[in-house]
Design an enzyme around this catalytic site. Structure first.
Site, PDB file in Angstrom:
ATOM      1  CB  CYS A   1     186.444 -23.165  -6.949  1.00  0.00           C
ATOM      2  SG  CYS A   1     187.300 -22.840  -8.469  1.00  0.00           S
TER       3      CYS A   1
ATOM      4  CB  CYS B   1     151.903 -26.912 -17.770  1.00  0.00           C
ATOM      5  SG  CYS B   1     150.425 -27.584 -17.002  1.00  0.00           S
TER       6      CYS B   1
HETATM    7  C1  LIG Z   1     151.900 -18.751 -11.125  1.00  0.00           C
HETATM    8  C2  LIG Z   1     152.642 -19.848 -11.786  1.00  0.00           C
HETATM    9  N1  LIG Z   1     152.068 -20.468 -12.838  1.00  0.00           N
HETATM   10  C3  LIG Z   1     152.707 -21.472 -13.487  1.00  0.00           C
HETATM   11  C4  LIG Z   1     153.951 -21.891 -13.088  1.00  0.00           C
HETATM   12  C5  LIG Z   1     154.595 -23.008 -13.847  1.00  0.00           C
HETATM   13  O1  LIG Z   1     154.744 -24.068 -12.991  1.00  0.00           O
HETATM   14  P1  LIG Z   1     155.283 -25.480 -13.508  1.00  0.00           P
HETATM   15  O2  LIG Z   1     156.525 -25.219 -14.274  1.00  0.00           O
HETATM   16  O3  LIG Z   1     155.518 -26.234 -12.244  1.00  0.00           O
HETATM   17  O4  LIG Z   1     154.207 -26.067 -14.360  1.00  0.00           O
HETATM   18  C6  LIG Z   1     154.580 -21.287 -11.993  1.00  0.00           C
HETATM   19  C7  LIG Z   1     155.908 -21.704 -11.554  1.00  0.00           C
HETATM   20  O5  LIG Z   1     156.552 -21.129 -10.721  1.00  0.00           O
HETATM   21  C8  LIG Z   1     153.904 -20.231 -11.322  1.00  0.00           C
HETATM   22  O6  LIG Z   1     154.452 -19.625 -10.274  1.00  0.00           O
END
Ligand SMILES: Cc1ncc(COP(=O)(O)O)c(C=O)c1O
Length: 402
Positions: free
Chosen positions: A349, A272
């Site tokens: 701008c 995450c």
């Molecule tokens: C493969 C993958 N894992 C994890 C993430 C992290 O996602 P989030 O910040 O929504 O938890 C992303 C975000 O683009 C991702 O592409």
């Protein structure tokens, strides 16, 4: 996920008092980050792990706060990998992301990367060549883009239909056949990240359960052992209705139920980003001008979307609070408005430099601060910093207390 407004605003007050120029600054509450991340990890079942996707915010104090709490870091470029290895030589690292170059793959192989998440058959073949040349067996996951029945969609879909991410599920048999003939790559499982911005805990649990069932079916069908599945990140922040956030308590108890139901299954890993760091960050801009035009009121403030691109990137009006600053250094009357909607813009701008629109305020004066919460993820790091060559904002990190 607690916003500690008092702490942040008293810090901002000190900053604003000491400034001669209007202020634009990020403030990160590292103690809130520490508590939030600890809470998340503690509510996971024993066979579940949390990696932090550093693309959300890779500032060193953020990573230093998280390193002892999370199970590892997820990186998505050679630059992120080098950054992590430079500062955290022993941290578990996984490497995902589309379009990895041979140079990045080689760096990953030589950098003690836990697993490389492979995004295409071409990448599989190129990585195989590198593994042979380096005389190593390289651990990989296959990132699969699959269609799930009743997949509830969000505003940011990474799979479940045509996208450039992952390997379309119908190509999985080819990959497995190729892997059987190439022992230089050791497939440990699957990586599934179909969406971001998930705000619905019950819907996310359904998706996870579908992943677990699918992994079980693939394991049987291809007679393979799966060490773990990576279920991505994707848990969202509700910027539009900040009082209605993802229900982590419901989610945590749902995970316990899934862990019990699929106790014979593989380990589960999250990666995450947004949900971990968004709430620890605040972006503050000092009001330079208050203007009326054709029935609308604009607050023109120091900074803008080149420093805080999140609202523009997500197409929302970002929540904020007005923080009164008593200093008024001019001999003339201080511009002030009361009880009316305002549109908050920056110094660029372009009419696109809007951070909040038609938002009701009780009272705001020139020189007051506008403080945007939820600015700790995909904020400074996704912004086009040097457009117009304004000075960069300040960055302050309120220390973790333990
Ligand atoms: C493969 C993958 N894992 C994890 C993430 C992290 O996602 P989030 O910040 O929504 O938890 C992303 C975000 O683009 C991702 O592409």
């Amino acid at each position: 996920m607690e916003l500690r407004w008092n702490k942040v605003t008293s810090y901002l007050q000190q900053l604003a008092n000491g400034n001669t120029e209007p202020l634009s600054t990020y403030v990160y509450d590292l103690e809130a980050l520490r508590l939030h991340a600890t809470h998340i990890v503690r509510s996971l079942p024993p066979s579940y792990e949390l990696f932090y996707a550093i693309k959300a915010n890779s500032d060193l104090p953020i990573l230093e706060t998280l390193a002892p709490i999370v199970h590892g870091f997820e990186v998505s470029s050679g630059g992120e990998l080098s950054w992590v290895r430079q500062h955290f030589p022993d941290q578990d690292v996984i490497f995902s992301g589309p379009g990895k170059t041979d140079g990045e793959l080689l760096l990953a192989v030589r950098s003690n990367t836990g697993a490389i998440h492979v995004e295409s058959i071409g990448e599989l073949q190129r990585l195989g060549q590198i593994a042979i040349r380096e005389n190593r067996v390289v651990a990989i996951l296959l990132r699969i883009n699959l269609q799930l029945q009743n997949l509830s969609s969000t505003t940011l879909m990474m799979g479940g239909g045509p996208t450039p991410f992952g390997i379309a599920a119908d190509q999985l048999p080819n990959c497995i056949e190729w892997l059987c003939a190439h022992p230089e790559l050791n497939m440990q499982g699957f990586h599934l990240h179909l969406l971001s911005h998930q705000l619905n805990a019950a819907a996310h649990l359904e998706i996870l359960e579908a992943y677990l069932l699918q992994a079980r079916q693939w394991a049987r069908e291809y007679n393979i052992e799966i060490d773990h599945i990576n279920v991505g990140g994707g848990i969202g922040i509700n910027y539009r209705e900040p009082d209605k956030q993802f229900d982590w308590e419901l989610f945590g108890s749902g995970l316990m139920r899934l862990a019990h139901l699929y106790a014979d299954g593989p380990r589960v890993r999250f990666e995450c980003g947004r949900y971990i760091t968004a709430a620890c960050g605040y972006y503050a801009m000092q009001v330079i001008d208050i203007k009326q035009a054709f029935g609308k009121t604009y607050l023109v403030a120091r900074g803008g979307t080149h420093q805080f691109r999140t609202p523009y990137a997500q197409g929302h009006s970002h929540p904020f609070r007005i923080m009164p600053i008593e200093q008024w250094p001019y001999p003339f009357a201080r511009p002030q408005i009361e009880s009316q909607p305002v549109t908050i813009v920056g110094q660029l701008c372009t009419p696109k430099d809007v951070l909040a629109y038609d938002a009701e305020v009780e009272c705001v004066r020139s020189n007051d601060l506008v403080v945007f919460p939820f600015a700790g993820a995909y904020a400074w790091h996704i912004s086009h910093h040097d457009f117009l060559r304004h000075p960069h904002p300040e960055h302050h990190y309120l220390l973790a207390e333990a």
